[in-house]
Design a protein around this motif. Structure first.
Motif, PDB file in Angstrom:
ATOM      1  N   PHE A  47       2.755   3.608   1.693  1.00 35.51           N
ATOM      2  CA  PHE A  47       2.882   2.415   0.853  1.00 35.51           C
ATOM      3  C   PHE A  47       3.497   2.761  -0.499  1.00 35.51           C
ATOM      4  CE2 PHE A  47       1.020  -0.490  -2.327  1.00 35.51           C
ATOM      5  CZ  PHE A  47       1.453  -1.701  -1.824  1.00 35.51           C
ATOM      6  N   ILE A  48       3.169   3.921  -1.017  1.00 36.94           N
ATOM      7  CA  ILE A  48       3.742   4.372  -2.285  1.00 36.94           C
ATOM      8  C   ILE A  48       5.115   4.992  -2.068  1.00 36.94           C
ATOM      9  CG2 ILE A  48       3.496   6.091  -4.137  1.00 36.94           C
ATOM     10  CD1 ILE A  48       1.694   3.679  -4.501  1.00 36.94           C
ATOM     11  N   ALA A  49       5.249   5.808  -1.023  1.00 35.34           N
ATOM     12  CA  ALA A  49       6.450   6.624  -0.854  1.00 35.34           C
ATOM     13  C   ALA A  49       7.682   5.811  -0.468  1.00 35.34           C
ATOM     14  CB  ALA A  49       6.194   7.704   0.201  1.00 35.34           C
ATOM     15  N   LEU A  50       7.512   4.809   0.392  1.00 33.78           N
ATOM     16  CA  LEU A  50       8.677   4.078   0.898  1.00 33.78           C
ATOM     17  C   LEU A  50       9.434   3.351  -0.206  1.00 33.78           C
ATOM     18  CD1 LEU A  50      10.385   3.226   3.306  1.00 33.78           C
ATOM     19  CD2 LEU A  50       8.790   1.321   3.674  1.00 33.78           C
ATOM     20  N   PRO A  51       8.771   2.511  -1.025  1.00 34.17           N
ATOM     21  CA  PRO A  51       9.547   1.847  -2.092  1.00 34.17           C
ATOM     22  C   PRO A  51      10.114   2.816  -3.123  1.00 34.17           C
ATOM     23  CG  PRO A  51       7.195   1.396  -2.329  1.00 34.17           C
ATOM     24  CD  PRO A  51       7.375   2.049  -1.001  1.00 34.17           C
ATOM     25  N   VAL A  52       9.371   3.902  -3.408  1.00 34.03           N
ATOM     26  CA  VAL A  52       9.894   4.905  -4.339  1.00 34.03           C
ATOM     27  C   VAL A  52      11.166   5.525  -3.787  1.00 34.03           C
ATOM     28  CG1 VAL A  52       9.449   7.173  -5.347  1.00 34.03           C
ATOM     29  CG2 VAL A  52       7.678   5.410  -5.416  1.00 34.03           C
ATOM     30  N   TYR A  53      11.167   5.837  -2.496  1.00 37.97           N
ATOM     31  CA  TYR A  53      12.339   6.442  -1.855  1.00 37.97           C
ATOM     32  C   TYR A  53      13.530   5.488  -1.866  1.00 37.97           C
ATOM     33  CZ  TYR A  53      15.389   8.006   1.924  1.00 37.97           C
ATOM     34  OH  TYR A  53      16.474   8.385   2.669  1.00 37.97           O
TER      35      TYR A  53
ATOM     36  N   LEU B 220      -0.179   0.133 -14.379  1.00 37.05           N
ATOM     37  CA  LEU B 220      -0.350  -0.591 -13.128  1.00 37.05           C
ATOM     38  C   LEU B 220      -1.018   0.285 -12.079  1.00 37.05           C
ATOM     39  CD1 LEU B 220       0.138  -3.124 -11.444  1.00 37.05           C
ATOM     40  CD2 LEU B 220       2.427  -2.241 -10.920  1.00 37.05           C
ATOM     41  N   GLY B 221      -0.606   1.552 -12.018  1.00 35.72           N
ATOM     42  CA  GLY B 221      -1.231   2.483 -11.081  1.00 35.72           C
ATOM     43  C   GLY B 221      -2.704   2.692 -11.359  1.00 35.72           C
ATOM     44  N   TYR B 222      -3.051   2.794 -12.651  1.00 34.99           N
ATOM     45  CA  TYR B 222      -4.468   2.929 -13.018  1.00 34.99           C
ATOM     46  C   TYR B 222      -5.281   1.730 -12.523  1.00 34.99           C
ATOM     47  CZ  TYR B 222      -3.292   6.740 -16.267  1.00 34.99           C
ATOM     48  OH  TYR B 222      -2.873   7.920 -16.819  1.00 34.99           O
ATOM     49  N   LEU B 223      -4.745   0.519 -12.717  1.00 37.46           N
ATOM     50  CA  LEU B 223      -5.464  -0.687 -12.309  1.00 37.46           C
ATOM     51  C   LEU B 223      -5.672  -0.736 -10.801  1.00 37.46           C
ATOM     52  CD1 LEU B 223      -3.760  -3.327 -14.637  1.00 37.46           C
ATOM     53  CD2 LEU B 223      -6.153  -2.607 -14.709  1.00 37.46           C
ATOM     54  N   MET B 224      -4.679  -0.305 -10.036  1.00 36.13           N
ATOM     55  CA  MET B 224      -4.803  -0.294  -8.586  1.00 36.13           C
ATOM     56  C   MET B 224      -5.856   0.702  -8.134  1.00 36.13           C
ATOM     57  SD  MET B 224      -0.800  -0.606  -7.429  1.00 36.13           S
ATOM     58  CE  MET B 224      -1.218  -0.499  -5.687  1.00 36.13           C
TER      59      MET B 224
ATOM     60  N   PRO C 244      -2.654   6.514  -1.812  1.00 34.59           N
ATOM     61  CA  PRO C 244      -1.565   6.441  -2.789  1.00 34.59           C
ATOM     62  C   PRO C 244      -1.437   7.685  -3.660  1.00 34.59           C
ATOM     63  CG  PRO C 244      -2.760   4.376  -2.706  1.00 34.59           C
ATOM     64  CD  PRO C 244      -3.546   5.352  -1.882  1.00 34.59           C
ATOM     65  N   ALA C 245      -2.582   8.266  -4.058  1.00 35.76           N
ATOM     66  CA  ALA C 245      -2.521   9.492  -4.866  1.00 35.76           C
ATOM     67  C   ALA C 245      -1.888  10.617  -4.072  1.00 35.76           C
ATOM     68  CB  ALA C 245      -3.922   9.873  -5.325  1.00 35.76           C
ATOM     69  N   LEU C 246      -2.294  10.745  -2.805  1.00 37.11           N
ATOM     70  CA  LEU C 246      -1.722  11.785  -1.949  1.00 37.11           C
ATOM     71  C   LEU C 246      -0.226  11.548  -1.737  1.00 37.11           C
ATOM     72  CD1 LEU C 246      -2.183  14.256  -0.168  1.00 37.11           C
ATOM     73  CD2 LEU C 246      -2.822  12.712   1.694  1.00 37.11           C
TER      74      LEU C 246
END
Length: 415
Positions: free
Chosen positions: A33-39, A260-264, A156-158
């Motif tokens: 979920f984190i990696a795909l949009p970042v990529y 935003l990451g902190y809130l999630m 997400p952290a991983l």
């Protein structure tokens, strides 16, 4: 000396194998979920392209959720989970092919992955009541909520760490391995699991009739109708927070991606605590009351979160309040799953869950579209629609308590 439902479940081999399988595969999903949009954004510098990569999931949920439910009711639930996890492992590895191709070639892979995932939720929720008794369902659903929040905290952290160190390919390999490991754990289960609708009882071309039968099963049950109505209401509000959370953080809290990451993350912390508490105490409450009070508390906390920063634009109150909000959010989700399981018969349970997820996804998609238009015209504080939908859902659920609340008190039973 009585044994608590939590203690029974922790010693329940089949349930714990399913629990660990779900946790592992959800951690892989969280990383992706984190990696795909970042990529995608790193390759295109386009927010439109990035949005397309994540909208595949909402599209698959809305369009394919009900179709998946029909098949889940036809198939063996445990075997469905095994084969879908293995298929997801193969499809996930296909992302590696697109590393040296135009960026858009990953979209069909993302869509295929999202489409296959639609079978997991209905199959997991249909299997659970066959693994544990009625008196263990509240605790079992609470442990599953704990499972999901742990995955939201870890995944997400991983994913962020792997993207930084190994690139997108590293996340792809990890995600694929998580599906294989989940399938292996499910293979170790010893459970009699047959399709609720044997092939000999189905007529050729009856797919549409089976789908309609699932919808009729919902129409004939007031508490199922209640859950579906609340899902449409809250799903619409969730579309507002999905589309406007990042602009709200930027405009109102004067923050960015880090905030935003902190809130999630902190919401998942509250969810982990709620899952642990509910595993012990959920069976003492009416399901309808739990729906009502958790929705009301969620709405009140959201209203405070969205508006305090208008006069005090500091991050830490939002972090504290969001962590607290993780508790009623988790209680809400747990109560919804429990109500759907209790009120649906095994023969149509997969279709009930498939329809539920499809309705929620469709309402959320509509909320995203409406909030995008209203946000430009009225500003980001229109995000308060999310708080209002939760408050309204709480009022509706508590109004139903007088008619249905007493019926659904589930008392823990001794081992």
């Amino acid at each position: 000396m009585t044994t608590s439902p939590l203690q029974i479940l922790l010693r329940h081999q089949n349930f714990m194998l399913a629990w660990w399988a779900g946790l592992i595969s959800w951690i892989g999903n969280g990383a992706m979920f984190i990696a795909l949009p970042v990529y995608v954004y790193s390759r295109t510098d386009s927010t439109v392209a990035t949005a397309l990569s994540v909208m595949t999931g909402a599209f698959a949920t809305t369009v394919l959720g009900q179709v998946a439910g029909v098949f889940v009711d036809r198939w063996h639930h445990r075997r469905t989970l095994i084969w879908v996890n293995l298929a997801l492992a193969v499809v996930t590895l296909a992302f590696l092919i697109g590393l040296n191709l135009p960026w858009w070639t990953i979209l069909p892979v993302a869509l295929a992955q999202a489409a296959l995932s639609q079978f997991l939720g209905p199959a997991e929720n249909a299997l659970l009541p066959t693994l544990v008794g009625e008196h263990l369902l509240p605790a079992a659903n609470s442990l599953n909520a704990l499972n999901n929040n742990l995955a939201r905290l870890i995944g997400p952290a991983l994913g962020g760490v792997l993207v930084a160190r190994s690139g997108f390919a590293g996340v792809v390999i990890m995600d694929a391995l998580s599906f294989v490991l989940a399938a292996g754990l499910l293979l170790l289960m010893r459970v009699e699991d047959g399709p609720h609708q044997p092939a000999t009882t189905r007529q050729p071309g009856a797919f549409g009739q089976e789908w309609l039968a699932g919808l009729r099963a919902v129409q004939g049950q007031p508490l199922l109708m209640l859950s579906f109505g609340l899902a449409a209401l809250v799903g619409f509000g969730e579309g507002f927070i999905s589309a406007l959370m990042a602009p709200w953080v930027s405009t109102t809290l004067r923050g960015g991606g880090l905030e935003l990451g902190y809130l999630m993350s902190v919401q998942a912390v509250g969810g982990v605590l709620a899952g642990a508490l509910l595993a012990t105490f959920a069976g003492r409450f009416s399901t309808v009351k739990l729906l009502g009070w958790s929705a009301l508390l969620s709405g009140l906390l959201l209203a405070v979160i969205f508006n305090y920063a208008l006069v005090y634009p500091i991050l830490w109150p939002a972090l504290v309040l969001t962590a607290l909000a993780g508790l009623p959010f988790t209680a809400w989700g747990t109560a919804q799953m429990l109500n759907l399981q209790q009120e649906s018969v095994p023969e149509v349970r997969g279709r009930v869950f498939g329809s539920y997820f499809a309705l929620f996804g469709g309402a959320q998609f509509l909320g995203m579209a409406v909030s995008g238009v209203l946000g430009d015209r009225l500003g980001v504080q229109i995000i308060n629609v999310d708080a209002m939908t939760y408050l309204l859902a709480g009022v509706v659920a508590l109004t139903a308590v007088g008619r249905y609340g007493r019926k659904h008190l589930v008392s823990p039973q001794p081992d």
